[in-house]
Design a protein around this motif. Structure first.
Motif, PDB file in Angstrom:
ATOM      1  N   ASN A 150       7.525  -9.261  -1.342  1.00  0.00           N
ATOM      2  CA  ASN A 150       7.504  -7.809  -1.476  1.00  0.00           C
ATOM      3  C   ASN A 150       8.440  -7.317  -2.573  1.00  0.00           C
ATOM      4  O   ASN A 150       8.184  -6.297  -3.209  1.00  0.00           O
ATOM      5  N   SER A 151       9.530  -8.034  -2.789  1.00  0.00           N
ATOM      6  CA  SER A 151      10.516  -7.581  -3.772  1.00  0.00           C
ATOM      7  C   SER A 151       9.988  -7.654  -5.205  1.00  0.00           C
ATOM      8  O   SER A 151      10.575  -7.069  -6.116  1.00  0.00           O
ATOM      9  N   TYR A 152       8.879  -8.364  -5.424  1.00  0.00           N
ATOM     10  CA  TYR A 152       8.262  -8.380  -6.750  1.00  0.00           C
ATOM     11  C   TYR A 152       7.530  -7.076  -7.063  1.00  0.00           C
ATOM     12  O   TYR A 152       7.311  -6.759  -8.237  1.00  0.00           O
ATOM     13  N   LEU A 153       7.107  -6.330  -6.040  1.00  0.00           N
ATOM     14  CA  LEU A 153       6.238  -5.175  -6.263  1.00  0.00           C
ATOM     15  C   LEU A 153       6.817  -4.164  -7.252  1.00  0.00           C
ATOM     16  O   LEU A 153       6.113  -3.735  -8.174  1.00  0.00           O
ATOM     17  N   PRO A 154       8.091  -3.743  -7.120  1.00  0.00           N
ATOM     18  CA  PRO A 154       8.609  -2.780  -8.114  1.00  0.00           C
ATOM     19  C   PRO A 154       8.705  -3.350  -9.522  1.00  0.00           C
ATOM     20  O   PRO A 154       8.755  -2.596 -10.491  1.00  0.00           O
ATOM     21  N   GLN A 155       8.722  -4.674  -9.652  1.00  0.00           N
ATOM     22  CA  GLN A 155       8.846  -5.295 -10.967  1.00  0.00           C
ATOM     23  C   GLN A 155       7.507  -5.478 -11.665  1.00  0.00           C
ATOM     24  O   GLN A 155       7.449  -5.541 -12.895  1.00  0.00           O
ATOM     25  N   ILE A 156       6.430  -5.569 -10.903  1.00  0.00           N
ATOM     26  CA  ILE A 156       5.125  -5.848 -11.510  1.00  0.00           C
ATOM     27  C   ILE A 156       4.215  -4.634 -11.544  1.00  0.00           C
ATOM     28  O   ILE A 156       3.114  -4.712 -12.111  1.00  0.00           O
ATOM     29  N   ALA A 157       4.631  -3.516 -10.946  1.00  0.00           N
ATOM     30  CA  ALA A 157       3.789  -2.323 -10.924  1.00  0.00           C
ATOM     31  C   ALA A 157       4.649  -1.079 -11.125  1.00  0.00           C
ATOM     32  O   ALA A 157       5.625  -0.883 -10.389  1.00  0.00           O
ATOM     33  N   PRO A 158       4.307  -0.239 -12.099  1.00  0.00           N
ATOM     34  CA  PRO A 158       5.022   1.029 -12.262  1.00  0.00           C
ATOM     35  C   PRO A 158       4.728   1.951 -11.077  1.00  0.00           C
ATOM     36  O   PRO A 158       3.788   1.704 -10.307  1.00  0.00           O
ATOM     37  N   PRO A 159       5.514   3.015 -10.890  1.00  0.00           N
ATOM     38  CA  PRO A 159       5.384   3.848  -9.694  1.00  0.00           C
ATOM     39  C   PRO A 159       3.967   4.340  -9.420  1.00  0.00           C
ATOM     40  O   PRO A 159       3.516   4.339  -8.267  1.00  0.00           O
ATOM     41  N   GLU A 160       3.247   4.733 -10.467  1.00  0.00           N
ATOM     42  CA  GLU A 160       1.922   5.314 -10.251  1.00  0.00           C
ATOM     43  C   GLU A 160       0.880   4.277  -9.826  1.00  0.00           C
ATOM     44  O   GLU A 160      -0.201   4.636  -9.361  1.00  0.00           O
ATOM     45  N   GLU A 161       1.186   2.981  -9.951  1.00  0.00           N
ATOM     46  CA  GLU A 161       0.235   1.930  -9.584  1.00  0.00           C
ATOM     47  C   GLU A 161       0.523   1.299  -8.217  1.00  0.00           C
ATOM     48  O   GLU A 161      -0.307   0.547  -7.710  1.00  0.00           O
ATOM     49  N   ARG A 162       1.664   1.581  -7.624  1.00  0.00           N
ATOM     50  CA  ARG A 162       2.111   0.754  -6.496  1.00  0.00           C
ATOM     51  C   ARG A 162       1.261   0.907  -5.243  1.00  0.00           C
ATOM     52  O   ARG A 162       1.014  -0.077  -4.533  1.00  0.00           O
ATOM     53  N   ASP A 163       0.807   2.129  -4.927  1.00  0.00           N
ATOM     54  CA  ASP A 163      -0.054   2.278  -3.758  1.00  0.00           C
ATOM     55  C   ASP A 163      -1.305   1.419  -3.908  1.00  0.00           C
ATOM     56  O   ASP A 163      -1.723   0.715  -2.978  1.00  0.00           O
ATOM     57  N   VAL A 298     -11.987  -7.080  12.739  1.00  0.00           N
ATOM     58  CA  VAL A 298     -10.769  -6.398  12.285  1.00  0.00           C
ATOM     59  C   VAL A 298     -10.490  -6.727  10.831  1.00  0.00           C
ATOM     60  O   VAL A 298     -10.168  -5.844  10.014  1.00  0.00           O
ATOM     61  N   GLN A 299     -10.626  -8.006  10.457  1.00  0.00           N
ATOM     62  CA  GLN A 299     -10.334  -8.420   9.087  1.00  0.00           C
ATOM     63  C   GLN A 299     -11.269  -7.750   8.085  1.00  0.00           C
ATOM     64  O   GLN A 299     -10.835  -7.265   7.035  1.00  0.00           O
ATOM     65  N   VAL A 300     -12.566  -7.732   8.401  1.00  0.00           N
ATOM     66  CA  VAL A 300     -13.541  -7.141   7.484  1.00  0.00           C
ATOM     67  C   VAL A 300     -13.290  -5.652   7.320  1.00  0.00           C
ATOM     68  O   VAL A 300     -13.249  -5.121   6.198  1.00  0.00           O
ATOM     69  N   LEU A 301     -13.087  -4.956   8.439  1.00  0.00           N
ATOM     70  CA  LEU A 301     -12.871  -3.516   8.365  1.00  0.00           C
ATOM     71  C   LEU A 301     -11.502  -3.179   7.783  1.00  0.00           C
ATOM     72  O   LEU A 301     -11.331  -2.109   7.196  1.00  0.00           O
ATOM     73  N   ALA A 302     -10.532  -4.092   7.937  1.00  0.00           N
ATOM     74  CA  ALA A 302      -9.207  -3.840   7.376  1.00  0.00           C
ATOM     75  C   ALA A 302      -9.238  -3.844   5.849  1.00  0.00           C
ATOM     76  O   ALA A 302      -8.441  -3.142   5.214  1.00  0.00           O
ATOM     77  N   VAL A 303     -10.137  -4.618   5.257  1.00  0.00           N
ATOM     78  CA  VAL A 303     -10.283  -4.584   3.799  1.00  0.00           C
ATOM     79  C   VAL A 303     -10.697  -3.193   3.359  1.00  0.00           C
ATOM     80  O   VAL A 303     -10.082  -2.575   2.477  1.00  0.00           O
ATOM     81  N   ALA A 304     -11.752  -2.670   4.014  1.00  0.00           N
ATOM     82  CA  ALA A 304     -12.210  -1.325   3.688  1.00  0.00           C
ATOM     83  C   ALA A 304     -11.150  -0.294   4.053  1.00  0.00           C
ATOM     84  O   ALA A 304     -10.939   0.680   3.320  1.00  0.00           O
ATOM     85  N   GLY A 305     -10.461  -0.518   5.186  1.00  0.00           N
ATOM     86  CA  GLY A 305      -9.439   0.430   5.610  1.00  0.00           C
ATOM     87  C   GLY A 305      -8.264   0.492   4.651  1.00  0.00           C
ATOM     88  O   GLY A 305      -7.765   1.581   4.333  1.00  0.00           O
ATOM     89  N   ALA A 306      -7.815  -0.671   4.180  1.00  0.00           N
ATOM     90  CA  ALA A 306      -6.684  -0.700   3.248  1.00  0.00           C
ATOM     91  C   ALA A 306      -7.034   0.001   1.948  1.00  0.00           C
ATOM     92  O   ALA A 306      -6.257   0.813   1.422  1.00  0.00           O
ATOM     93  N   LEU A 307      -8.233  -0.279   1.410  1.00  0.00           N
ATOM     94  CA  LEU A 307      -8.639   0.354   0.158  1.00  0.00           C
ATOM     95  C   LEU A 307      -8.912   1.844   0.360  1.00  0.00           C
ATOM     96  O   LEU A 307      -8.556   2.681  -0.481  1.00  0.00           O
ATOM     97  N   GLY A 308      -9.544   2.176   1.496  1.00  0.00           N
ATOM     98  CA  GLY A 308      -9.845   3.577   1.774  1.00  0.00           C
ATOM     99  C   GLY A 308      -8.598   4.411   1.973  1.00  0.00           C
ATOM    100  O   GLY A 308      -8.492   5.537   1.467  1.00  0.00           O
ATOM    101  N   MET A 309      -7.610   3.864   2.699  1.00  0.00           N
ATOM    102  CA  MET A 309      -6.371   4.609   2.886  1.00  0.00           C
ATOM    103  C   MET A 309      -5.561   4.688   1.605  1.00  0.00           C
ATOM    104  O   MET A 309      -4.799   5.642   1.405  1.00  0.00           O
ATOM    105  N   GLY A 310      -5.736   3.686   0.721  1.00  0.00           N
ATOM    106  CA  GLY A 310      -5.111   3.788  -0.596  1.00  0.00           C
ATOM    107  C   GLY A 310      -5.659   4.979  -1.366  1.00  0.00           C
ATOM    108  O   GLY A 310      -4.923   5.701  -2.042  1.00  0.00           O
TER     109      GLY A 310
END
Length: 448
Positions: A150-163, A298-310
């Protein structure tokens, strides 16, 4: 921002950043099969049955001479694994920030967990203590690896891309879990055709998750790169640094308030994930094939859920979207208490509800916190985040195990988890996230 961080970010061209992001996603793909196949589906019911086979006439096993109801052993081991993770995570996070060498630490945590998971092939007969030990090591290892990942996230994505980046990682993880569960379902359902007993099929499914984890971890280890750190800004070792981090957070109380809210509501999420299969098999009388199918859903719908909530977060902000997910968690879990036994259809309906909110609530919490970590202290702050992730996550399984130990009813255990979502909602609603981001020294996105 430290000097080392400035140098690193100055050299991050767009193509290089995209390459790292794609490699970063693959660790979700690698380790998520542990959470789905092992922790959520197979190990709970199987380890409970192994403990039951070793139990005395009253249904108790005696690890270290302590009488434990066999049905509570798995939940207690999950709690013990969290306590071990809490002891190790601060040292891992501080070492990553102090040396700037996250990849060797990520590799050590990942392959320790993958090795323990692969070793579950030998869990048979009355070897419940072996199963408990392997669970504790594997579950603690995945927690430590997530601090570093998780600590890589701020280093590889600027603020507007992180979600979006965080949500894609979660989505890929759920896709991997779905693919593995399809293979598991085929193997388990046709175990006779493969010349395997039911127990042997379960052990193959458990160990294959460890092999998957180990093989695909090679990709992020090749793609991600370590950043040099400013020697003047390097933190003190382990627990001293964690204590210093929390002391420093008193100067940014809104960041601390977010961690408290996350600590509470995430405990409910983690306990649902780890105990759902035990609830389904032991209380509702559902077959292993039904549980695999439900978790696959759950796994299949979680893919759609994660992208949809993003996408919802881009329109309404991450905080509002997370709050909405906590309301949905409360109603979904309340409905779970009233599920009739031996009714797979209603269990599938519940699984669908969980899938749609699971990935998004976790992904957006991670990306929201990435805005609250001061530049140059990402691993240190994500160590504190994982401490909040795991810091009370031992309480839910412990409460679940105690409730069953006392009442003998898993329904009494499951209904208690609603309180985590209600309190978590109330705490998060009070956090002014824009001010918290400014206090951390980060730019505030247009919508947060």
């Amino acid at each position: 921002m430290t000097t080392g961080t400035v140098r690193a970010e100055a050299g991050d061209d767009v193509a290089g950043r995209r390459r790292e992001q794609r490699g970063w996603y693959v660790y979700d793909w690698a380790c998520s099969v542990y959470s789905t196949s092992v922790l959520t589906v197979f190990l709970g019911p199987y380890l409970t049955s192994v403990a039951g086979a070793a139990a005395d006439a009253r249904g108790f096993v005696h690890p270290l001479g302590v009488p434990v109801r066999a049905g509570s052993f798995f939940a207690y081991c999950v709690s013990a694994s969290v306590i071990l993770a809490i002891a190790v995570m601060p040292a891992a996070g501080a070492a990553a920030d102090r040396t700037g060498r996250k990849k060797p630490l990520l590799a050590a945590a990942a392959y320790t967990g993958a090795g323990a998971t692969a070793g579950m092939f030998f869990l048979d007969g009355h070897r419940y203590l072996l199963g408990g030990a392997l669970l504790i090591v594997a579950n603690a290892s995945v927690a430590v690896s997530m601090v570093l990942y998780n600590s890589y996230l701020p280093q590889i994505a600027p603020p507007e891309e992180r979600d979006a980046v965080s949500s894609r990682g979660w989505a890929l993880g759920y896709a991997a879990g779905s693919l593995m569960l399809v293979a598991n379902l085929v193997l388990f359902s046709a175990h006779d055709a493969f010349g395997l007993s039911e127990g042997a099929a379960v052990r193959v499914c458990l160990s294959s998750a460890g092999l998957w984890w180990g093989v695909f971890t090679l990709v992020p280890l090749r793609r991600l790169r370590d950043r040099r750190t400013d020697p003047a800004a390097r933190p003190a070792p382990g627990w001293r640094q964690l204590a210093a981090t929390f002391r420093a957070m008193r100067g940014t109380p809104h960041t601390l308030a977010f961690l408290l809210a996350y600590l509470v509501y995430n405990d409910g999420i983690q306990t649902v994930i780890s105990q759902a299969s035990v609830y389904g098999s032991q209380e509702l009388g559902l077959s292993q094939s039904t549980l695999i199918t439900a978790v696959l859903m759950v796994q299949v719908l979680a893919v759609a859920g994660a992208l949809g909530m993003g996408r919802l977060a881009r329109a309404y902000g991450a905080k509002r979207t997370i709050l909405g997910s906590l309301v949905a968690w409360t109603f979904t879990l309340g409905a779970g208490f009233f599920l009739p036994a031996r009714a797979p259809v209603w269990f599938f309906v519940l699984a669908a509800g969980i899938g749609l909110i699971l990935g998004g609530s976790q992904a957006l919490s991670r990306s929201l916190f990435s805005h609250l970590a001061p530049p140059g202290k990402e691993a240190e702050y994500f160590s504190a985040y994982e401490m909040s992730d795991r810091g009370m996550s031992w309480l839910g399984p412990l409460l679940f195990g105690i409730a069953y130990q006392v009442t003998g009813s898993y329904r009494d255990a499951i209904v208690s988890l609603v309180v985590f979502f209600v309190i978590g909602f109330a705490l998060l609603a009070r956090v002014p996230v824009e001010r918290a981001i400014r206090d951390a020294g980060n730019p505030v996105p247009d919508r947060i």
